[in-house]
Design a protein around this motif. Structure first.
Motif, PDB file in Angstrom:
ATOM      1  N   ASN A   1      -1.117  -9.223  15.407  1.00 21.41           N
ATOM      2  CA  ASN A   1      -0.189  -9.513  14.305  1.00 21.41           C
ATOM      3  C   ASN A   1      -0.899 -10.069  13.082  1.00 21.41           C
ATOM      4  O   ASN A   1      -0.404  -9.924  11.956  1.00 21.41           O
ATOM      5  CB  ASN A   1       0.889 -10.493  14.772  1.00 21.41           C
ATOM      6  N   LYS A   2      -2.054 -10.719  13.295  1.00 20.47           N
ATOM      7  CA  LYS A   2      -2.813 -11.268  12.160  1.00 20.47           C
ATOM      8  C   LYS A   2      -3.758 -10.246  11.536  1.00 20.47           C
ATOM      9  O   LYS A   2      -4.293 -10.472  10.454  1.00 20.47           O
ATOM     10  CB  LYS A   2      -3.620 -12.482  12.623  1.00 20.47           C
ATOM     11  N   ASP A   3      -4.015  -9.141  12.231  1.00 20.42           N
ATOM     12  CA  ASP A   3      -4.976  -8.140  11.760  1.00 20.42           C
ATOM     13  C   ASP A   3      -4.282  -7.214  10.761  1.00 20.42           C
ATOM     14  O   ASP A   3      -3.384  -6.442  11.136  1.00 20.42           O
ATOM     15  CB  ASP A   3      -5.513  -7.344  12.940  1.00 20.42           C
ATOM     16  N   PRO A   4      -4.671  -7.245   9.468  1.00 20.82           N
ATOM     17  CA  PRO A   4      -3.990  -6.401   8.470  1.00 20.82           C
ATOM     18  C   PRO A   4      -4.316  -4.912   8.615  1.00 20.82           C
ATOM     19  O   PRO A   4      -3.596  -4.071   8.081  1.00 20.82           O
ATOM     20  CB  PRO A   4      -4.521  -6.955   7.137  1.00 20.82           C
ATOM     21  N   THR A   5      -5.406  -4.604   9.328  1.00 18.68           N
ATOM     22  CA  THR A   5      -5.787  -3.201   9.478  1.00 18.68           C
ATOM     23  C   THR A   5      -5.141  -2.546  10.681  1.00 18.68           C
ATOM     24  O   THR A   5      -5.241  -1.331  10.855  1.00 18.68           O
ATOM     25  CB  THR A   5      -7.318  -3.086   9.616  1.00 18.68           C
ATOM     26  N   LEU A   6      -4.516  -3.315  11.527  1.00 17.85           N
ATOM     27  CA  LEU A   6      -3.925  -2.784  12.748  1.00 17.85           C
ATOM     28  C   LEU A   6      -2.416  -2.979  12.692  1.00 17.85           C
ATOM     29  O   LEU A   6      -1.920  -4.102  12.584  1.00 17.85           O
ATOM     30  CB  LEU A   6      -4.512  -3.503  13.968  1.00 17.85           C
ATOM     31  N   LEU A   7      -1.693  -1.866  12.729  1.00 15.47           N
ATOM     32  CA  LEU A   7      -0.230  -1.880  12.626  1.00 15.47           C
ATOM     33  C   LEU A   7       0.236  -2.679  11.410  1.00 15.47           C
ATOM     34  O   LEU A   7       0.931  -3.704  11.549  1.00 15.47           O
ATOM     35  CB  LEU A   7       0.392  -2.438  13.912  1.00 15.47           C
ATOM     36  N   PRO A   8      -0.136  -2.265  10.226  1.00 22.82           N
ATOM     37  CA  PRO A   8       0.306  -2.996   9.025  1.00 22.82           C
ATOM     38  C   PRO A   8       1.835  -2.968   8.891  1.00 22.82           C
ATOM     39  O   PRO A   8       2.489  -1.989   9.262  1.00 22.82           O
ATOM     40  CB  PRO A   8      -0.378  -2.236   7.882  1.00 22.82           C
TER      41      PRO A   8
END
Length: 830
Positions: free
Chosen positions: A70-77
């Motif tokens: 959820n914190k990763d902007p590149t993964l499942l934006p």
């Protein structure tokens, strides 16, 4: 560990983005808790729900992974993931109920309907146990929801027709038990016991294990299946199990199926007969910290197969943050503190219950103790597999999101297609055709360091799971066993059959129980526990231990390494020398009356032929060859024929000498050297013709006789034509018989030297020797047959030499006064 479903907020109708929503966590008291039911030793057999810290670790791992995503902007934006977590408690009914509850949404369970107002159901994680996972997978396959398990190993789930949406981050039991059976074979353990749960998982694993053990030639001494039974029945089961294990010679025990409180009960009751046993088990049992904590002394020295660690980030700081003081609403964490540290919780009724059950007083705790300080929590177990399960599903969702965009809400149940096509860092498919994540295994050795801790040390690893190849490498010297001097335990029904013997099955159903018998004559076995002995080659023979074939001993009459050959060579040389001395005596006294009276030419020829007959013995000594085989019989036949022809001529001349003295006798024309020489030439020529015909048709040759004796090869001369050989002997015998008859007829003639009498004795000796030689020759083999022939040659030649010439030498050398013409004439007149 229970099952987890991941939900995402519904798509927006305008820009197709997810709207942030909080992580959905059901109240622990309202759901099935993360408890594993175990019957704790020392509590009078009362089954109690025991929250296990390692399962809580898996729960925290899922939370950590979802927070990272959820914190990763590149993964499942623009998408936020939440989750529901349920515990199946290893119960099929609870697992099915939880699945239906998740699919239906909040409120009343309604199969085939969803009452969710927000959030899109994406997929499921779990379960850890195979028994519950199969039922879950059957339901989820109907709705085409993707399921990723991190612990289910049943090979039933490999069927892609029935379970097309199921994946797992572990390998199936087929790989596990194939490697375990190879491990048993590697250490020579052919007689093992099996402890298994009596459920679908246990039945499947024991069936698969038995199949592989049979392929490896390993037998199951006993199989104890543990049923969930009432106390009275369980006591009888314990007694029977103790007696079965105690009587069996199996020193290795395999654990199969699902670990439960009932299996813990059995292990606890029979532990006194298990202390000297070596346990072997797979990854699911190896990841169970309850075993390590409560049966460390019994399981020390065990070998386990564990999944190779997958790379995961360091989560220690995340784990450390979970303290009661920081998470007062985490009732599961409160349960762990209550049971493991006797800390009182916020629920007074629960406190009273646990105080009564555990017979202990609870106290207030500061709540600052970290969950990572629990020894059982420190064991990573299946943490990496849980982490990989979350990320594999999320990466597949991300790939689908990038690929089909606006169609995602309608295609969300087809997520399994994207999971199936996930690629690893090497570019290969992450999940194989059967939905498994194939990795290497580690072979671990459990060691009890002290009363409170167990150490695991890697002692090997798998090289491949290809069943046609060697699939593991192990460092035996690094293993610590329970045995004295740290020797590898023996677990066999019968002792090993040493090389030189073979196994004979005993009457019964187990092929591993057998007796050992020595290999038969001419056979060997060069490995232990050989089922069949091997025949040696025709030119080889087993050694004394019958564990290898050695070259057969060559048997022939040697004149260098055989005492019998040396004796014959010595006698032959001595007799030849004596004959030569007699010849020299006769030559030096050839003008004397006794030499002239006995036809010196015949005497010289006879002596030379006898001397050569002694020398022809050397053709019979040594290893036969084609040329020596040819010369030995021909030289012997011709030389003896010449000798006998000379004796025959002498006999005839003696007869003629007295018949020719009468006036007007017609025999006077035959009396002379020409006649005697003609007899010798004629008789010898006939033998030469016989030998030429023999050599022309079928000459003698060397052959190897491998059938007469089992342990040696006779190097001998094959006579070629038997008729030719016996024709030579027969002709010599005929000449000897004629000489004997004629000499016998004239033995009373008044000769001072009595030549006829000496010839009679010489022919009597000659004929007697050769008549006795024939049966002895035919009844012997090898060098002794040759020895019989040599003895006949030496004795017959010596008989002729002694009977005919020694009396004359005596007169020539010691009675010269009798060696005069006057003495001869006086004797005749008398």
């Amino acid at each position: 560990m229970g099952l987890v479903d991941i939900v995402g907020q519904r798509w927006g109708s305008d820009n197709q983005k997810f709207v942030d929503s909080p992580i959905i966590v059901e109240e622990i008291d309202k759901t099935l808790t993360l408890f594993a039911k175990h019957k704790i030793p020392g509590l009078d057999g009362m089954p109690i729900e025991w929250p296990i810290p390692p399962y809580y670790r898996y729960f925290l791992t899922i939370r950590f992974a979802i927070n990272e995503i959820n914190k990763d902007p590149t993964l499942l934006p623009n998408m936020t993931l939440g989750y529901h977590m349920y515990d199946s408690c290893n119960d099929n009914r609870k697992a099915v109920k939880s699945i239906l509850q998740i699919l239906s949404g909040p409120g009343q369970t309604a199969p085939n309907y969803s009452c969710r107002k927000s959030g899109k159901l994406i997929g499921f994680f779990g379960d850890q146990n195979s028994v519950t996972t199969v039922n879950m997978a059957q339901i989820l396959a109907l709705y085409r929801y993707t399921q990723v398990s991190y612990g289910a190993t049943t090979y039933v789930l490999n069927n892609r027709n029935i379970y097309p949406t199921f994946f797992r981050t572990v390998e199936s039991n087929r790989s596990i038990y194939f490697i375990l059976s190879g491990l048993l074979q590697y250490f020579g353990w052919t007689w093992v016991g099996v402890l298994s749960s009596d459920d679908d998982s246990g039945n499947e694993e024991t069936q698969l294990l038995t199949q592989y053990l049979t392929m490896k030639g390993i037998c199951v001494a006993y199989m104890i299946k543990i049923k969930p039974e009432i106390l009275s029945v369980t006591e009888n089961t314990f007694k029977n199990s103790i007696e079965t294990i105690r009587k069996s010679s199996a020193q290795v025990i395999i654990l199969c199926g699902t670990f439960s409180s009932y299996m813990a009960d059995l292990l606890n009751e029979v532990r006194h007969v298990l202390y000297d046993k070596t346990f072997i088990y797979g990854p699911i049992f190896a990841s169970n910290t309850f075993l390590m904590e409560h049966f460390r002394e019994m399981l020390t020295g065990s070998l386990t197969l564990e999944f190779y660690n997958l790379p995961v980030p360091d989560m220690k700081s995340f784990y450390d943050s979970f303290q009661v003081v920081n998470h007062p609403q985490d009732t599961l964490l409160e349960h762990i503190w209550l049971l493991h540290l006797h800390c009182s919780g916020t629920n007074e009724s629960r406190n009273r219950f646990y105080s009564t059950v555990y017979k202990t007083s609870l106290h207030n705790c500061s709540g600052t103790k970290r969950v990572t300080e629990f020894i059982s929590f420190q064991n990573p177990g299946l943490t990496d597999r849980v982490y990989r399960a979350v990320y594999s599903l999320v990466h597949a969702l991300h790939d689908m999101y990038l690929s089909i965009g606006s169609q995602a809400p309608e295609k969300i149940t087809q997520l399994y297609y994207w999971v199936k096509n996930l690629k690893s860092s090497k570019g290969d498919l992450l999940f194989k055709e059967n939905g498994e994540l194939v990795t290497s295994f580690r072979i671990m050795n459990w060691r009890s360091l002290n009363k409170s801790s167990v150490n695991q040390r890697q002692v090997g690893k798998t090289l491949t799971t290809n069943r046609s190849q060697k699939n593991f490498f192990i460092m035996v010297e690094n293993i610590i066993w329970k045995t004295e001097m740290n020797k590898i335990p023996k677990s066999q029904c019968s002792e090993n059959c040493l090389p030189g013997s073979r196994k004979v099955p005993r009457s019964g159903i187990h092929a591993c129980c057998y007796d050992c018998v020595q290999c038969s004559e001419g056979e060997i076995s060069n490995v232990s526990d050989s089922e069949n002995c091997q025949q040696c080659r025709y030119d080889e023979w087993p050694n004394e231990k019958k564990d290898r074939c050695v070259q057969k001993r060559l048997d022939f009459l040697s004149y260098s390494n055989d005492y019998l050959g040396l004796v014959f060579a010595l006698f032959s040389s001595v007799l030849c020398a004596i004959t030569g001395l007699i010849l020299l005596v006769f030559i030096s006294h050839q003008d004397t009356a006794i030499v002239k009276a006995n036809n010196n030419n015949l005497s010289f020829t006879l002596l030379v032929s006898i001397m050569l007959s002694f020398l022809c013995v050397f053709f019979f000594l040594g290893r036969p060859a084609d040329i020596s085989c040819l010369l030995r019989q021909i030289s012997f036949g011709i030389l003896f024929t010449i000798a006998i022809s000379c004796v025959l001529a002498k006999t005839i001349m003696v007869c003629l000498a007295f018949k020719a003295t009468k006036p007007g006798s017609p025999w006077q024309h035959w009396f002379g050297t020409k006649f005697s020489n003609g007899i010798v030439i004629l008789c010898s020529s006939i033998q030469v013709i016989i030998c030429v015909i023999w050599l022309s048709i079928s000459p003698p040759f060397q052959e190897l006789d491998t059938s007469s004796y089992q342990d040696k090869i006779i190097v001998q001369c094959n006579e070629g034509s038997v008729i030719g050989f016996y024709s030579v002997l027969g002709y010599m015998g005929f000449l000897a018989a004629v000489s004997f008859v004629l000499a016998f007829m004239v033995r009373t003639l008044p000769d001072i030297f009595n030549e006829a009498k000496y010839i009679t004795f010489s022919m009597l000796v000659f004929c007697s020797v050769w008549i006795a030689m024939i049966p002895a020759y035919l009844s012997t083999r090898g060098k002794y047959m040759v020895a019989v022939e040599i003895f006949a040659i030496l004795s017959s030649s010596a008989g002729v030499l002694g009977c005919i010439f020694l009396p004359k030498c005596y007169i020539i050398l010691w009675r010269p006064e009798l060696n005069t013409k006057t003495s001869i004439m006086e004797r005749r007149v008398l």
